[in-house]
Design a protein around this motif. Structure first.
Motif, short mmCIF file in Angstrom:
data_model
loop_
_atom_site.label_atom_id
_atom_site.label_comp_id
_atom_site.label_asym_id
_atom_site.label_seq_id
_atom_site.Cartn_x
_atom_site.Cartn_y
_atom_site.Cartn_z
N THR A 201 -9.99 -42.30 6.47
CA THR A 201 -9.25 -42.16 7.73
C THR A 201 -8.46 -40.87 7.75
O THR A 201 -7.74 -40.55 6.80
CB THR A 201 -8.31 -43.36 7.92
N VAL A 206 -9.83 -42.75 13.64
CA VAL A 206 -10.73 -41.62 13.39
C VAL A 206 -10.91 -41.46 11.88
O VAL A 206 -9.93 -41.47 11.13
CB VAL A 206 -10.18 -40.31 13.97
N THR A 207 -12.16 -41.35 11.44
CA THR A 207 -12.46 -41.07 10.04
C THR A 207 -13.19 -39.74 9.95
O THR A 207 -13.49 -39.10 10.97
CB THR A 207 -13.33 -42.18 9.42
N GLY A 210 -16.10 -39.53 12.25
CA GLY A 210 -15.94 -39.47 13.70
C GLY A 210 -15.00 -40.55 14.20
O GLY A 210 -14.26 -41.17 13.43
N ILE A 211 -15.03 -40.78 15.52
CA ILE A 211 -14.17 -41.79 16.13
C ILE A 211 -14.82 -43.16 15.94
O ILE A 211 -15.91 -43.41 16.44
CB ILE A 211 -13.94 -41.50 17.62
N GLU A 212 -14.14 -44.05 15.22
CA GLU A 212 -14.67 -45.38 14.97
C GLU A 212 -13.99 -46.45 15.80
O GLU A 212 -14.53 -47.54 15.98
CB GLU A 212 -14.54 -45.71 13.48
N ALA A 214 -11.79 -46.20 19.35
CA ALA A 214 -11.09 -45.43 20.38
C ALA A 214 -9.83 -46.14 20.86
O ALA A 214 -8.89 -45.50 21.32
CB ALA A 214 -12.03 -45.15 21.56
N LEU A 217 -7.03 -45.17 18.51
CA LEU A 217 -6.66 -43.78 18.78
C LEU A 217 -5.85 -43.69 20.07
O LEU A 217 -4.84 -42.99 20.13
CB LEU A 217 -7.92 -42.92 18.88
N SER A 333 -20.16 -39.63 17.41
CA SER A 333 -19.18 -38.55 17.36
C SER A 333 -19.08 -38.04 15.94
O SER A 333 -19.51 -38.70 14.99
CB SER A 333 -17.80 -39.05 17.85
N VAL A 335 -16.62 -35.18 13.26
CA VAL A 335 -15.54 -34.21 13.07
C VAL A 335 -16.18 -32.89 12.70
O VAL A 335 -16.86 -32.78 11.67
CB VAL A 335 -14.56 -34.68 11.97
N VAL A 349 -13.16 -32.84 17.29
CA VAL A 349 -14.12 -33.94 17.30
C VAL A 349 -15.05 -33.76 18.50
O VAL A 349 -14.59 -33.47 19.61
CB VAL A 349 -13.40 -35.30 17.40
#
Length: 429
Positions: A201, A206-207, A210-212, A214, A217, A333, A335, A349
């Motif tokens: 993380t 977000v890891t 990518g965004i796991e 939303a 977040l 998604s 990073v 991202v």
């Protein structure tokens, strides 16, 4: 020594002395924007109101379970036993050496990660080969090597005894396990498994993959902006075959959760509805919310919409939360990179394929801080009837924004002493 760059990096860290490791970890966190100091056996990292106590933990001899120090927030685990001990300690975030490697290679600019490894270990990521190793090895590393040699000698002796004991016994092939004869496989034909490191993380929801989540977040974004002042610009644009047909630009200035102005400018003709931009200009003084309605008979009118606007995170913090969850809930998604700006790590991202209603060719780019604050987002997609849509929003002037009543608010509607919150009462436009 390990055969892959990841394994060789782990060997380098483990071969260093405890004080060398602590200085290295302190510099890694400093590169992420934290202020760091080495305090005895801990690394203390601070940024804003946050403080993290970091401990480096290694497994003990003969399988003795390592101890995780009290009041530690982060553990850098040097081996599997330390990972197990830290994982079972509530409230502790764990960084394995694989996580540390990923952070240096992918979580920081490449020149920064390379410089840190070169400074502390005398080699670069790109130069880590089995034959090019720095000459700096501490006494602890040599002692560890000697201990490993003793263990290897003991294992070899036991192996020799096992071979002698099983020699000549029918149906038994001398080997590590004894037992019945097993066919020998060709090592070259045995497939080698590739170990993929688990994502870790980097921000709420977000890891590194990518965004796991939303929703997580979006919640963090709302918390980040709730008690801040800022300017928020929201742009909505429509086009056909690449040619712009209309646009709306909303500029929101927030001084406190319920003290703000919102002004909207429109150009051209817009087809889609609803849109993320506001439908009218508005102003809130902490007690009342007013709206500008140009279509009223007198041309401009200020109407009280919400007499009770003092509770909750604020209208625009809630809007920001809704948009982050709405636009960044994608199937894919990743990073792309990270930078350090004003001491804060910011991740770029990118994402595609959204369940956005009646859309195709969906793409977004977002800049996300470690706290979950989404600095900016740009979204583009095409509707099923061929309308191109672009949505862009950005925050700036954070902590520096003040609000004054707009000119369209008449004198009778302007706040007076005792009617507004947070010192906004006596302002005039």
């Amino acid at each position: 020594m390990g055969d892959t760059p990841r394994e060789r990096f782990g060997d380098l860290v483990r071969a260093a002395s405890p004080s060398e490791r602590r200085r290295f970890v302190a510099d890694v966190w400093a590169a992420r924007g934290w202020e760091t100091t080495v305090d005895g056996s801990f690394v203390v990292a601070r940024t804003g109101t946050q403080t993290r106590r970091i401990a480096l933990v290694a497994g003990g001899w003969f399988g003795v379970r390592p101890r995780v120090p009290d009041e530690v927030d982060v553990v850098v685990a040097l081996d599997a036993a330390a990972i197990d001990a830290a994982d079972s300690t509530p409230g502790v975030r764990v960084f394995s050496l694989d996580d540390l490697y990923d952070l240096l290679r992918y979580g920081l600019p490449s020149d920064v990660g390379n410089r840190l490894v070169e400074t502390h270990f005398g080699t670069l990521f790109a130069d880590q080969s089995a034959t090019t190793w720095p000459g700096r090895f501490s006494f602890s590393s040599r002692f560890r090597s000697a201990r490993s040699g003793i263990v290897l000698v003991a294992v070899a002796a036991l192996l020799a005894l096992a071979i002698v004991a099983t020699a000549g016994v029918p149906g038994v092939v001398p080997g590590l396990g004894g037992g019945t004869e097993q066919p020998q496989s060709d090592p070259s034909s045995t497939p080698m498994s590739t170990v993929t490191p688990e994502p870790w993380t980097i921000a709420p929801g977000v890891t590194t993959a990518g965004i796991e989540n939303a929703t997580l977040l979006a919640n963090a974004h709302r918390r980040a902006v709730t008690n801040e002042s800022y300017r928020w610009t929201v742009v909505y644009r429509e086009s056909i075959a690449g040619d712009e047909t209309g646009r709306e630009v909303e500029v929101v200035r927030v001084e406190a959760p319920h003290v703000y102005t919102s002004e909207v400018q429109r150009v051209g003709r817009l087809r889609a509805f609803p849109r993320p931009t506001a439908t009218e200009d508005s102003y809130a003084d902490g007690s009342m919310r007013y709206a500008r309605r140009p279509n009223e008979p007198d041309g401009i009118a200020a109407r009280v919409l919400d007499p009770d606007v003092r509770d909750g995170p604020g209208r625009h913090a809630t809007r920001g939360e809704r948009y982050v969850e709405w636009y960044l809930s994608t199937e894919r998604s990743r990073v792309v990179n990270s930078t350090v700006e004003d001491g804060v790590v910011v991740y770029r991202v990118e994402g595609t394929v959204n369940e956005f209603p009646r859309s195709r060719d969906y793409e977004f780019t977002a800049l996300v801080e470690e706290s979950g604050f989404v600095r900016s987002t740009r979204v583009s997609y095409e509707t099923r009837d061929g309308l191109g849509v672009t949505v862009w929003f950005e925050y700036d002037a954070v902590g520096e924004t003040t609000v004054t009543p707009p000119q369209w608010v008449g004198p009778e509607d302007r706040p007076t002493n005792g009617t507004a919150e947070d010192g906004v009462a006596n302002r005039t436009g």
